[in-house]
Scaffold this motif. Structure first.
Motif, PDB file in Angstrom:
ATOM      1  N   GLU A   9     -74.090 -42.514  -3.298  1.00  0.00           N
ATOM      2  CA  GLU A   9     -72.741 -42.887  -2.885  1.00  0.00           C
ATOM      3  C   GLU A   9     -71.945 -41.613  -2.694  1.00  0.00           C
ATOM      4  O   GLU A   9     -71.667 -40.902  -3.645  1.00  0.00           O
ATOM      5  N   LYS A  10     -71.597 -41.340  -1.459  1.00  0.00           N
ATOM      6  CA  LYS A  10     -70.875 -40.123  -1.106  1.00  0.00           C
ATOM      7  C   LYS A  10     -69.413 -40.275  -1.488  1.00  0.00           C
ATOM      8  O   LYS A  10     -68.781 -41.289  -1.202  1.00  0.00           O
ATOM      9  N   ALA A  11     -68.886 -39.252  -2.139  1.00  0.00           N
ATOM     10  CA  ALA A  11     -67.467 -39.246  -2.490  1.00  0.00           C
ATOM     11  C   ALA A  11     -66.644 -39.118  -1.217  1.00  0.00           C
ATOM     12  O   ALA A  11     -67.143 -38.694  -0.168  1.00  0.00           O
ATOM     13  N   ASP A  12     -65.390 -39.504  -1.311  1.00  0.00           N
ATOM     14  CA  ASP A  12     -64.510 -39.405  -0.144  1.00  0.00           C
ATOM     15  C   ASP A  12     -64.464 -37.963   0.357  1.00  0.00           C
ATOM     16  O   ASP A  12     -64.269 -37.029  -0.425  1.00  0.00           O
ATOM     17  N   GLU A  13     -64.649 -37.806   1.652  1.00  0.00           N
ATOM     18  CA  GLU A  13     -64.648 -36.468   2.245  1.00  0.00           C
ATOM     19  C   GLU A  13     -63.229 -35.996   2.489  1.00  0.00           C
ATOM     20  O   GLU A  13     -62.287 -36.774   2.540  1.00  0.00           O
ATOM     21  N   ASP A  14     -63.107 -34.691   2.640  1.00  0.00           N
ATOM     22  CA  ASP A  14     -61.799 -34.116   2.953  1.00  0.00           C
ATOM     23  C   ASP A  14     -61.361 -34.610   4.320  1.00  0.00           C
ATOM     24  O   ASP A  14     -62.111 -34.564   5.277  1.00  0.00           O
ATOM     25  N   THR A  15     -60.136 -35.076   4.392  1.00  0.00           N
ATOM     26  CA  THR A  15     -59.603 -35.513   5.686  1.00  0.00           C
ATOM     27  C   THR A  15     -58.882 -34.367   6.388  1.00  0.00           C
ATOM     28  O   THR A  15     -58.377 -34.541   7.486  1.00  0.00           O
ATOM     29  N   ASP A  16     -58.861 -33.188   5.738  1.00  0.00           N
ATOM     30  CA  ASP A  16     -58.180 -32.033   6.321  1.00  0.00           C
ATOM     31  C   ASP A  16     -58.965 -31.417   7.465  1.00  0.00           C
ATOM     32  O   ASP A  16     -58.396 -30.745   8.314  1.00  0.00           O
ATOM     33  N   ARG A  17     -60.257 -31.629   7.486  1.00  0.00           N
ATOM     34  CA  ARG A  17     -61.072 -30.989   8.520  1.00  0.00           C
ATOM     35  C   ARG A  17     -61.476 -31.980   9.594  1.00  0.00           C
ATOM     36  O   ARG A  17     -61.616 -33.175   9.346  1.00  0.00           O
ATOM     37  N   GLU A  18     -61.683 -31.456  10.748  1.00  0.00           N
ATOM     38  CA  GLU A  18     -62.094 -32.264  11.893  1.00  0.00           C
ATOM     39  C   GLU A  18     -63.530 -31.893  12.243  1.00  0.00           C
ATOM     40  O   GLU A  18     -63.823 -30.743  12.552  1.00  0.00           O
ATOM     41  N   ILE A  19     -64.430 -32.870  12.195  1.00  0.00           N
ATOM     42  CA  ILE A  19     -65.845 -32.614  12.480  1.00  0.00           C
ATOM     43  C   ILE A  19     -66.070 -32.860  13.965  1.00  0.00           C
ATOM     44  O   ILE A  19     -65.797 -33.949  14.480  1.00  0.00           O
ATOM     45  N   LEU A  20     -66.576 -31.843  14.652  1.00  0.00           N
ATOM     46  CA  LEU A  20     -66.826 -31.944  16.083  1.00  0.00           C
ATOM     47  C   LEU A  20     -68.176 -32.584  16.385  1.00  0.00           C
ATOM     48  O   LEU A  20     -68.336 -33.258  17.387  1.00  0.00           O
ATOM     49  N   TYR A  21     -69.156 -32.331  15.525  1.00  0.00           N
ATOM     50  CA  TYR A  21     -70.487 -32.917  15.697  1.00  0.00           C
ATOM     51  C   TYR A  21     -71.046 -33.209  14.315  1.00  0.00           C
ATOM     52  O   TYR A  21     -71.050 -32.329  13.451  1.00  0.00           O
ATOM     53  N   ARG A  22     -71.519 -34.427  14.073  1.00  0.00           N
ATOM     54  CA  ARG A  22     -72.100 -34.780  12.773  1.00  0.00           C
ATOM     55  C   ARG A  22     -73.604 -34.954  12.938  1.00  0.00           C
ATOM     56  O   ARG A  22     -74.077 -35.955  13.467  1.00  0.00           O
ATOM     57  N   GLY A  23     -74.348 -33.960  12.473  1.00  0.00           N
ATOM     58  CA  GLY A  23     -75.804 -34.006  12.520  1.00  0.00           C
ATOM     59  C   GLY A  23     -76.401 -34.275  11.152  1.00  0.00           C
ATOM     60  O   GLY A  23     -77.546 -34.690  11.034  1.00  0.00           O
ATOM     61  N   ILE A  24     -75.611 -34.040  10.105  1.00  0.00           N
ATOM     62  CA  ILE A  24     -76.069 -34.284   8.743  1.00  0.00           C
ATOM     63  C   ILE A  24     -75.469 -35.600   8.281  1.00  0.00           C
ATOM     64  O   ILE A  24     -74.252 -35.735   8.166  1.00  0.00           O
ATOM     65  N   ALA A  25     -76.320 -36.561   8.043  1.00  0.00           N
ATOM     66  CA  ALA A  25     -75.851 -37.880   7.618  1.00  0.00           C
ATOM     67  C   ALA A  25     -75.335 -37.791   6.187  1.00  0.00           C
ATOM     68  O   ALA A  25     -75.935 -37.136   5.334  1.00  0.00           O
ATOM     69  N   SER A  26     -74.231 -38.437   5.939  1.00  0.00           N
ATOM     70  CA  SER A  26     -73.679 -38.455   4.583  1.00  0.00           C
ATOM     71  C   SER A  26     -73.212 -39.861   4.226  1.00  0.00           C
ATOM     72  O   SER A  26     -72.205 -40.047   3.574  1.00  0.00           O
ATOM     73  N   ARG A  27     -73.961 -40.831   4.659  1.00  0.00           N
ATOM     74  CA  ARG A  27     -73.580 -42.216   4.398  1.00  0.00           C
ATOM     75  C   ARG A  27     -74.217 -42.708   3.096  1.00  0.00           C
ATOM     76  O   ARG A  27     -75.215 -42.175   2.619  1.00  0.00           O
ATOM     77  N   THR A  28     -73.628 -43.741   2.569  1.00  0.00           N
ATOM     78  CA  THR A  28     -74.116 -44.366   1.350  1.00  0.00           C
ATOM     79  C   THR A  28     -75.460 -45.042   1.623  1.00  0.00           C
ATOM     80  O   THR A  28     -75.669 -45.598   2.693  1.00  0.00           O
ATOM     81  N   PHE A  29     -76.370 -44.977   0.667  1.00  0.00           N
ATOM     82  CA  PHE A  29     -77.675 -45.612   0.843  1.00  0.00           C
ATOM     83  C   PHE A  29     -78.133 -46.236  -0.464  1.00  0.00           C
ATOM     84  O   PHE A  29     -77.649 -45.891  -1.546  1.00  0.00           O
ATOM     85  N   GLU A  30     -79.078 -47.151  -0.338  1.00  0.00           N
ATOM     86  CA  GLU A  30     -79.770 -47.732  -1.481  1.00  0.00           C
ATOM     87  C   GLU A  30     -81.202 -47.995  -1.063  1.00  0.00           C
ATOM     88  O   GLU A  30     -81.458 -48.696  -0.098  1.00  0.00           O
ATOM     89  N   ARG A  31     -82.140 -47.419  -1.787  1.00  0.00           N
ATOM     90  CA  ARG A  31     -83.564 -47.549  -1.464  1.00  0.00           C
ATOM     91  C   ARG A  31     -84.270 -48.131  -2.682  1.00  0.00           C
ATOM     92  O   ARG A  31     -84.085 -47.660  -3.795  1.00  0.00           O
TER      93      ARG A  31
END
Length: 148
Positions: free
Chosen positions: A74-96
């Motif tokens: 479970e990823k903690a809330d990310e900083d909203t101060d930055r603007e991501i131009l390209y997201r190649g690294i997934a940081s979504r919540t998962f359950e396996r």
């Protein structure tokens, strides 16, 4: 994808229901995030390695309960101060979830270089281990009795 029907095999087998159910579910769509490996590291030891780049130890949980190993991220809330131009690294919540055998226990988990390692050990009880039975000739064995 082609679906195989195992129902005719159910009628001619006893005790393999779980195996066929697992084969049925293997053909269905499964999530591919995060990627993982399952390896055998010894005769009775195994390791699940999961790529969890960007997650910290506090954001991951490993739980073993009733023959199911559950790994959550479970990823903690990310900083909203930055603007991501390209997201190649997934940081979504998962359950396996992983089905583990009856006599397998989780030995430990470690996080290093973005890889989560979960070590498993298979411990077979003494009563279930194979044992050697000595064979004797039927004519050589004598029964001693005492007369009253």
């Amino acid at each position: 994808m082609r679906h195989l029907d195992f129902s005719p095999l159910y009628r001619s087998t006893v005790g393999f229901d779980r195996l066929f159910s697992m084969l049925d579910s293997a053909g269905s769509e499964t999530p591919s995030y995060p990627p993982y490996n399952i390896e055998r590291t010894g005769e009775n030891t195994y390791r699940i390695t999961m790529a969890v780049a960007g997650f910290t130890e506090d954001e991951l949980s490993v739980e073993a309960k009733e023959h199911v190993l559950t790994i959550k991220g479970e990823k903690a809330d990310e900083d909203t101060d930055r603007e991501i131009l390209y997201r190649g690294i997934a940081s979504r919540t998962f359950e396996r979830r992983f089905q583990i055998a009856e006599h397998v226990r989780v030995d430990g988990a470690s996080l290093e270089n973005g890889l989560l390692h979960v070590d498993l050990v298979r411990e077979i009880p003494e009563a279930m281990k194979p044992r050697k039975i000595d064979i004797t000739s039927g004519s050589t064995k004598q029964i001693e009795t005492t007369a009253h």
